[in-house]
Enzyme design. Sequence first.
Site, mmCIF file in Angstrom:
data_model
loop_
_atom_site.group_PDB
_atom_site.id
_atom_site.type_symbol
_atom_site.label_atom_id
_atom_site.label_comp_id
_atom_site.label_asym_id
_atom_site.label_seq_id
_atom_site.Cartn_x
_atom_site.Cartn_y
_atom_site.Cartn_z
ATOM 1 N N ASP B 134 -5.375 1.101 5.165
ATOM 2 C CA ASP B 134 -4.912 0.980 3.787
ATOM 3 C C ASP B 134 -4.108 2.239 3.491
ATOM 4 O O ASP B 134 -4.541 3.337 3.823
ATOM 5 C CB ASP B 134 -6.112 0.885 2.838
ATOM 6 C CG ASP B 134 -6.988 -0.320 3.159
ATOM 7 O OD1 ASP B 134 -6.435 -1.432 3.250
ATOM 8 O OD2 ASP B 134 -8.203 -0.136 3.350
ATOM 9 N N TYR B 135 -2.948 2.057 2.898
ATOM 10 C CA TYR B 135 -2.141 3.246 2.621
ATOM 11 C C TYR B 135 -1.527 3.170 1.232
ATOM 12 O O TYR B 135 -1.307 2.086 0.687
ATOM 13 C CB TYR B 135 -1.040 3.427 3.678
ATOM 14 C CG TYR B 135 0.063 2.397 3.591
ATOM 15 C CD1 TYR B 135 -0.096 1.129 4.147
ATOM 16 C CD2 TYR B 135 1.276 2.683 2.948
ATOM 17 C CE1 TYR B 135 0.907 0.168 4.061
ATOM 18 C CE2 TYR B 135 2.289 1.736 2.866
ATOM 19 C CZ TYR B 135 2.094 0.480 3.421
ATOM 20 O OH TYR B 135 3.085 -0.468 3.326
#
Lengths: 210, 257
Positions: B134-135
């Site tokens: 997840d970014y």
Amino acid sequence: MKIAIIDYGMGNIHSLKAAIKEVNPEIDIILTNEHKSLNRVDALFLPGVGHFGAAVEKLQQYSLIEFLRELVLEKNKPLFGICLGMQLLFDSSDESPNSKGLGLIEGSVTKFKNEPYKVPHIGFNTITVNSRNGDMLNNIDSNDFYFVHSYAAKEIDKLNDNCSYSRCLYNDEFIASVEKKHIWGTQFHPEKSQRSGLGIIKNFINKYVD
Amino acid sequence: MSTKKRLIFALLYNEGHFCQSRNFRLQKVGMYDWLFNNYNFSHIAEYLDELVVINVNPSDQNEDDFLAQVKKIVSKVFIPVAIGGGIKNVDNAKKAFNSGADKVILNSLVRESIIDCKKIIDVYGSQSVVGSIDYKTIDNTDYIYDWKYNTINQNIDLQEYIKKCEDLGFGEILINSVNRDGTGFGYDIDSINRIESYCNLPLMVMGGAGSLNHFKPTFKIPNVDACVTANLLNFIGDALQNVRHGLLEEKIDLAKF
């Protein structure tokens, strides 16, 4: 109506079982490696994921190599090998040069070249059907099937006149499916290939399971 | 030939319910029966190349319930299934594979235990293990986002992190844009282009898909192997079928079922 999925500790049998159930909910499916039970069913599935040598070792452990050869060749029991299960139909594999396969179809299994695409070959790819004289691919609309493998049978020229087959190109050309009378094999996973995959399982069951 | 690009759906599971995510806040959608009986998920799955099922709030207590749901789902869809959430070691992975998973997805484990990642990859093979990240993008810089602490992680460089995943032997990378997650505004093409430029593994992208038009430009990015959406409500009925047909007409190289 009874079929057996040969249970020798190599592979995801859950999906295959679900796919057979989807094709025909009436069929009795047993998971077994017992000779007696294998003898009593209408047809056999040989699934498989993993290492060729390890699979042969497991089959030997249950004394299945000679037994299956006899069942298929002398008693004409229909057999459908999937993925590693199809590779086991051949004589041998480079993955484990000292292990002998079932030798039901002539040829050997070898590793893919590493170029231009990455190995393992994983995902949907298109097969080319070479002859339509078999029943496996009857009424199958799509030629895209799901593959996961690093080795493949490539000796198309060794397949004799009794065989119909399809091929696929991924770095090398290889045998994607083969049908030698009542001996069927797919390098791809019909149980993971949407309706076309289910259609192949259906063709096998309609032909051999009453 | 190369393999086909993939259209993937992600089912998010949270304590007995399937959910839709909206910027990482979960909205309950329904239970398994609802998914298959009222929502006709079997029909929807006929237009997918792969299914992802994620336990978004994993715990030792809910692992078995989650996997029981996975088992039911796997027996109704005939495509590869990847399972994520709560896989901390080979034993968890084994349970997931025994429940019918074809792949497992590891996310925080990459930060918590490289040794366990490596073990899972050694036992099940690279092709069966997906590294998921997840970014969050801030001023054109992409940071790893840790949903456990609801914050970005400024200590790890995303490019190095992906390189580490490659070295560990992961088979593919799934990236999820927190900025776009659940918005329906479309995939974040800019960040995907940045990440694509240095990622050498097949890239699955997630976060933002809301309509047919969002897929094509994303699939056109060369190293993007798969577009993932978890947007249940935007893709009900024949919507995914239409997406698939639309993409094939646009010559996106998807499998023809």
